[in-house]
Structure formats: C-alpha cells, structure tokens
Design an enzyme around this catalytic site. Structure first.
Site, mmCIF file in Angstrom:
data_model
loop_
_atom_site.group_PDB
_atom_site.id
_atom_site.type_symbol
_atom_site.label_atom_id
_atom_site.label_comp_id
_atom_site.label_asym_id
_atom_site.label_seq_id
_atom_site.Cartn_x
_atom_site.Cartn_y
_atom_site.Cartn_z
ATOM 1 N N TYR A 215 79.357 -21.976 13.955
ATOM 2 C CA TYR A 215 80.294 -22.596 14.885
ATOM 3 C C TYR A 215 80.066 -22.026 16.287
ATOM 4 O O TYR A 215 80.285 -20.837 16.535
ATOM 5 C CB TYR A 215 81.736 -22.358 14.454
ATOM 6 C CG TYR A 215 82.144 -23.088 13.187
ATOM 7 C CD1 TYR A 215 81.355 -24.103 12.644
ATOM 8 C CD2 TYR A 215 83.328 -22.773 12.530
ATOM 9 C CE1 TYR A 215 81.736 -24.771 11.489
ATOM 10 C CE2 TYR A 215 83.717 -23.442 11.373
ATOM 11 C CZ TYR A 215 82.918 -24.434 10.859
ATOM 12 O OH TYR A 215 83.294 -25.086 9.705
ATOM 13 N N SER B 58 87.640 -32.141 7.514
ATOM 14 C CA SER B 58 87.740 -33.451 8.184
ATOM 15 C C SER B 58 88.794 -34.330 7.525
ATOM 16 O O SER B 58 88.526 -35.486 7.156
ATOM 17 C CB SER B 58 86.382 -34.160 8.202
ATOM 18 O OG SER B 58 85.517 -33.542 9.125
ATOM 19 N N PRO B 59 90.026 -33.823 7.384
ATOM 20 C CA PRO B 59 91.055 -34.576 6.648
ATOM 21 C C PRO B 59 91.579 -35.806 7.371
ATOM 22 O O PRO B 59 92.341 -36.577 6.777
ATOM 23 C CB PRO B 59 92.170 -33.535 6.460
ATOM 24 C CG PRO B 59 91.999 -32.597 7.617
ATOM 25 C CD PRO B 59 90.520 -32.501 7.813
ATOM 26 N N GLY C 5 82.925 -39.971 11.561
ATOM 27 C CA GLY C 5 83.021 -41.301 12.149
ATOM 28 C C GLY C 5 84.214 -41.486 13.068
ATOM 29 O O GLY C 5 84.504 -42.595 13.499
ATOM 30 N N GLY C 6 84.914 -40.403 13.343
ATOM 31 C CA GLY C 6 86.109 -40.481 14.165
ATOM 32 C C GLY C 6 87.362 -40.525 13.312
ATOM 33 O O GLY C 6 87.305 -40.766 12.106
#
Length: 305
Positions: free
Chosen positions: A52, A215-216, A223-224
């Site tokens: 990160y 990425s919940p 993809g946004g």
C-alpha cells in the site's frame, strides 16, 4: 459494535475493520482523527499491506503509534505480504524479510495477523510453514491467513501447517457475489452455477476461519461503487428503503448484508472519511431479515432458480 473470536487472540475483533490502503496522503492530524474515531466507535481492527503506497501507509501509521504508544494496546494490526516486482512470492526468505520491514514501518513488535497477499502459483507449502513457524516462535506474528485463495489452496497449505489459517480475505459485495451464486444455482445450466472457488465460503465456515470482505461497495473488480450508480437503480432503491427503515445510510445496509451471511464475517472498509466510519459502525447493529437479504440479492440483478 459486534465482535468475533479471531484465531488465538484472547480479545475479540470488531466485525467492521479499517482498510488502510488509502491513508498515505493523510496528514498526521487527519490520521489521528481517523484512528481515534474508529476506536471510539468500537472498531479495533486495522488492515495493512506492505504494497500500500509502497509502504508509506504503514510508515505514517507507525509514526502515529510512536507518538502515542498506548494506541497499540487498543487495536489489532494485520498486514499482508507476497506481492512485489509484478509477481507473487511465498518463499521463506521473502516472507521473513517482508515481516521485518512491516514491523519496522509500523513501529510495533508484532502483528496480530499476517496474510499472504493473493495466491502464488509457485507456492511450496513446506517453505511457507517454515516461515510461519519462525515468525510465531519469535513472537513477530500471532496468527496467519491468506487472501483470495480457494478452498483447495487453503487445504493444500494447511496440510503442512501446525495451526489452521485464521482468515481468508476475499472480494465480496452485493454487486460481486460469485462466491455465493454457485451455491444457490447448484446443478443449473447457467453461468451463475459455475463453481469457480471450490466452495470456499463453506470451507471457511467448517474451519471456523474469519471471512474478511474487501471492496464491500464495489461492482466487479474495481469497477467503482454501486452506491448511487445508475447501473444499479433497483439495488439502490432497495438499499435506500432499508436505510430509512433502520435509520442508517445505504452503505451501512450494504455492509449489514455481508454481515448477515452465517459465517464469521468481517467487513473491511476502505474509506478515509471519519463520518463514513461512523456510518459503517452502525452496520454491526443491524440484522437484516432473511427476506430483506434475498430482496437485496435479487435487486442487484441476481435471479433465483
């Protein structure tokens, strides 16, 4: 806040965890507020990775801990290693070197959890087991896990480990449900029925491993967000209706949908906005009904057989 038993840790971890991928650009004051707001709302789990911002995220977090060492005793720290130079590397030497770098940047004596960051096709389980053994005996790492592995990859690795894997970190959201779809569409002639992961969710449940969802709020692979997206009008309408019912924001309902799955679920949120952290914490207090869970699943465009 609700809490989970995690591996061999004596104290439980919050079902909402903070993902630190985007914190590198924060000022020291912004980071201090970010961490303290999380703790004040019962969120005690912070997830890092050595890649990160090329380690910068860990560095500034470590600077905060060095200024207020008492914070370390109020939180659980997890980091990930294995990605470098456009490849994955589970070699013993790289794992050991990575952990030393992580501990130095975070300015801490140990990690509560270390994950292998994505599968390495050249993995030698014996090498990984040896590295884990050294790290555990030295007190540098208390628990171990993986990310984005399927059931057989986990089992293959665990066959050489003295302890089981405490966690698998997997991409999952209402708009990204391949882990769930195949289980619902068993024996059907449709794309949703394709078993891509060998029953990973079921395996984690059998092994009492925590499922961490990353990425919940994402649709697809980075993809946004689906929140407010024209592509997901029906889903947003359903989320907004439930948000009004439970007196929370729509993103909190999306997190609650993940937490409703009957496993040891932990949602890793990636926001750097303290107000959104407060909203996310409220998700832990919501238990969607079965009909509400399926309503959201269908609203995301999924069909039941």
């Amino acid at each position: 806040m609700k809490y989970l038993k995690f591996g061999n840790l004596r104290e439980p971890i919050s079902v909402i965890g903070i993902g630190c991928m985007r914190i590198a650009g924060m000022s020291s004051d912004e980071l201090d507020r970010y961490v303290r707001v999380s703790l004040e709302h019962g969120i005690n789990f912070f997830d890092h990775a050595d890649i990160y911002a090329s380690g910068k995220s860990e560095e500034i977090f470590g600077d905060l801990l060095s200024k207020d060492p008492a914070l370390r005793n109020r939180m659980f720290l997890q980091s990930k290693c294995a990605i470098h130079d456009s490849m994955y590397d589970f070699s013993k030497e790289y794992i050991l070197k990575s952990v030393d770098g992580i501990l130095k940047r975070l300015q801490t004596t140990h990690l509560d959890s270390l994950l292998l960051h994505r599968p390495d096709a050249l993995m030698e389980p014996e090498e990984v087991a040896e590295a884990f053994h050294i790290l555990k005996d030295s007190g540098k790492v208390l628990n171990f896990g993986v990310s984005n592995m399927n059931r057989f990859q986990m089992e293959f690795l665990e066959n050489k480990l003295s302890d089981g894997l405490a966690v698998n970190q997997l991409q999952m959201s209402i708009a990204h449900t391949p882990l769930i779809d195949a289980g619902i569409n068993v024996n059907m002639m449709s794309d949703a029925a394709i078993m891509r992961d060998a029953g990973t969710l079921e395996y984690c449940r059998m092994k009492d491993a925590v499922i961490q969802t990353w990425s919940p709020l994402q649709k697809g692979f980075f993809g946004g967000t689906f929140i407010g997206s024209e592509e997901y009008k029906d889903l947003n309408a359903a989320l907004n209706a439930l948000a009004e019912k439970y007196h929370v924001t729509s993103d909190a309902v999306a997190y609650a949908w993940l937490l409703r799955f009957p496993a040891k679920m932990q949602v890793i949120i990636g926001t750097t906005n303290p107000d959104r952290i407060k909203n996310a914490a409220k998700a832990a207090e919501i238990e969607l009904t079965r009909s509400e869970w399926y309503e959201l699943y269908r609203a995301a465009g999924n069909k039941l057989p």
